[in-house]
Design a protein around this motif. Structure first.
Motif, PDB file in Angstrom:
ATOM      1  N   LEU A  19      -1.199   9.082 -14.853  1.00 50.64           N
ATOM      2  CA  LEU A  19      -0.674   7.966 -15.645  1.00 50.64           C
ATOM      3  C   LEU A  19       0.775   7.593 -15.324  1.00 50.64           C
ATOM      4  N   PRO A  20       1.675   8.562 -15.045  1.00 50.88           N
ATOM      5  CA  PRO A  20       3.056   8.169 -14.716  1.00 50.88           C
ATOM      6  C   PRO A  20       3.147   7.237 -13.519  1.00 50.88           C
ATOM      7  N   ALA A  21       2.136   7.248 -12.649  1.00 53.83           N
ATOM      8  CA  ALA A  21       2.145   6.400 -11.456  1.00 53.83           C
ATOM      9  C   ALA A  21       2.241   4.927 -11.814  1.00 53.83           C
ATOM     10  N   ILE A  45       0.818  -1.212   0.000  1.00 50.30           N
ATOM     11  CA  ILE A  45       0.000   0.000   0.000  1.00 50.30           C
ATOM     12  C   ILE A  45       0.852   1.263   0.000  1.00 50.30           C
ATOM     13  N   LEU A  46       2.021   1.210   0.654  1.00 52.02           N
ATOM     14  CA  LEU A  46       2.893   2.382   0.682  1.00 52.02           C
ATOM     15  C   LEU A  46       3.419   2.712  -0.709  1.00 52.02           C
ATOM     16  N   LEU A  47       3.757   1.670  -1.467  1.00 60.02           N
ATOM     17  CA  LEU A  47       4.225   1.880  -2.838  1.00 60.02           C
ATOM     18  C   LEU A  47       3.102   2.458  -3.693  1.00 60.02           C
ATOM     19  N   LEU A  48       1.885   1.966  -3.491  1.00 60.36           N
ATOM     20  CA  LEU A  48       0.740   2.484  -4.256  1.00 60.36           C
ATOM     21  C   LEU A  48       0.528   3.964  -3.972  1.00 60.36           C
ATOM     22  N   ILE A  49       0.547   4.326  -2.682  1.00 61.20           N
ATOM     23  CA  ILE A  49       0.346   5.731  -2.307  1.00 61.20           C
ATOM     24  C   ILE A  49       1.468   6.597  -2.858  1.00 61.20           C
ATOM     25  N   PHE A  50       2.698   6.136  -2.686  1.00 61.77           N
ATOM     26  CA  PHE A  50       3.859   6.876  -3.195  1.00 61.77           C
ATOM     27  C   PHE A  50       3.760   7.078  -4.705  1.00 61.77           C
ATOM     28  N   SER A  51       3.380   6.011  -5.413  1.00 58.28           N
ATOM     29  CA  SER A  51       3.300   6.076  -6.873  1.00 58.28           C
ATOM     30  C   SER A  51       2.219   7.045  -7.334  1.00 58.28           C
ATOM     31  N   ILE A  52       1.048   6.993  -6.684  1.00 60.95           N
ATOM     32  CA  ILE A  52      -0.054   7.876  -7.060  1.00 60.95           C
ATOM     33  C   ILE A  52       0.309   9.333  -6.804  1.00 60.95           C
ATOM     34  N   LEU A  99       3.467  10.780  -6.334  1.00 62.04           N
ATOM     35  CA  LEU A  99       4.569  11.236  -7.179  1.00 62.04           C
ATOM     36  C   LEU A  99       4.163  11.244  -8.655  1.00 62.04           C
ATOM     37  N   GLY A 100       3.425  10.219  -9.065  1.00 67.48           N
ATOM     38  CA  GLY A 100       2.962  10.167 -10.449  1.00 67.48           C
ATOM     39  C   GLY A 100       2.056  11.335 -10.782  1.00 67.48           C
ATOM     40  N   GLY A 101       1.195  11.707  -9.822  1.00 68.65           N
ATOM     41  CA  GLY A 101       0.314  12.855 -10.028  1.00 68.65           C
ATOM     42  C   GLY A 101       1.093  14.155 -10.166  1.00 68.65           C
ATOM     43  N   ILE A 102       2.144  14.290  -9.353  1.00 70.28           N
ATOM     44  CA  ILE A 102       2.989  15.491  -9.428  1.00 70.28           C
ATOM     45  C   ILE A 102       3.684  15.571 -10.790  1.00 70.28           C
ATOM     46  N   ILE A 103       4.206  14.429 -11.238  1.00 65.26           N
ATOM     47  CA  ILE A 103       4.869  14.393 -12.553  1.00 65.26           C
ATOM     48  C   ILE A 103       3.867  14.730 -13.661  1.00 65.26           C
ATOM     49  N   GLY A 104       2.678  14.121 -13.566  1.00 54.77           N
ATOM     50  CA  GLY A 104       1.648  14.361 -14.574  1.00 54.77           C
ATOM     51  C   GLY A 104       1.193  15.800 -14.621  1.00 54.77           C
ATOM     52  N   GLU A 105       1.068  16.426 -13.448  1.00 51.29           N
ATOM     53  CA  GLU A 105       0.681  17.842 -13.397  1.00 51.29           C
ATOM     54  C   GLU A 105       1.764  18.707 -14.033  1.00 51.29           C
ATOM     55  N   LYS A 106       3.024  18.359 -13.757  1.00 50.69           N
ATOM     56  CA  LYS A 106       4.130  19.119 -14.331  1.00 50.69           C
ATOM     57  C   LYS A 106       4.135  19.003 -15.851  1.00 50.69           C
TER      58      LYS A 106
END
Length: 238
Positions: free
Chosen positions: A211-213, A55-62, A64-71
């Motif tokens: 999506l990057p997540a 679950i920690l990897l899922l949260i981290f991925s979502i 960080l992936g969201g931050i990358i996607g927003e950028k």
């Protein structure tokens, strides 16, 4: 790439059938079908997301992936592409862009898209993508009958997305262990839940920006030895 090509063709054929059916379906029926489809997508997403075992990897991925996607402004670019297609097709009711974006995300982020493309690239086995082609073909009939011609253009997004995964799979073969593929699929399932929220108009979720997540578990696998080493050093200090 054969599996991806078949998948794209199935979406086009299904979308064309859906367009033919669309003309004879009253608006109230379309609304009901769309709500039912949204609920079905929700269940599909939950089934995939519940496969998660980290679950920690899922949260981290979502996150960080969201931050990358927003950028990268993925959502805006995808919306703009949909609008461009809408303008080129001469449709002005806004359904082309919505159909393109919704169908593209639905067909791209699921477990079958990820696992099937990886299998195709690593082993040359296209059976998973063939099964996905059948499911996507049926789904595109329903999507196109309610969302219109934009669904057909999602075939191009599927071709590019799955094609890239298939072609690059060999380069990261040593990182694609069972655990990584499982977590990628679980994250994809969670994003499908977000798509269902959009279809049901519960809450506008910027799924495209997340999506990057889906690919961050690969990065985690690459960095895991360093993370474990750092954790061990910290534990020894304290």
């Amino acid at each position: 790439m054969l599996g991806t090509i078949v998948n794209a063709v199935a979406i086009v054929i299904g979308g064309m059938v859906g367009l033919l059916l669309r003309k004879g379906i009253p608006d109230n029926y379309k609304a009901t079908v769309m709500q039912g489809l949204g609920l079905s997508v929700l269940v599909i997403g939950l089934m995939g997301a519940f496969k998660n075992e980290n679950i920690l990897l899922l949260i981290f991925s979502i996150v960080l992936g969201g931050i990358i996607g927003e950028k990268l402004e993925i959502s805006n670019k995808l919306d703009n592409l949909g609008i461009w297609i809408e303008n080129k097709t001469g449709k002005g009711e806004g359904s082309v862009a919505k159909g393109f974006v919704t169908a593209s995300l639905m067909f791209c982020v699921g477990a079958l898209a990820i696992v099937g493309s990886l299998e195709s690239g690593l082993t040359g086995n296209h059976e998973t993508l063939y099964a996905k082609s059948l499911l996507d073909g049926i789904a595109s009939v329903i999507f196109a009958s309610t969302l219109g011609i934009g669904v057909i253009f999602s075939a191009a997004a599927v071709f590019i997305y799955q094609g890239i995964i298939t072609i690059t799979a060999g380069a990261v073969r040593y990182l694609l262990v069972e655990e990584v593929i499982r977590e990628m699929s679980a994250i994809g399932g969670l994003l499908i839940v977000g798509i269902s929220f959009n279809i049901l108009e519960i809450k506008k979720v910027p799924v495209a920006n997340m999506l990057p997540a889906v690919f961050l578990p690969i990065l985690y696998q690459l960095l895991e030895p360093l993370i474990l080493s750092a954790t061990t050093i910290i534990q020894n200090i304290f």
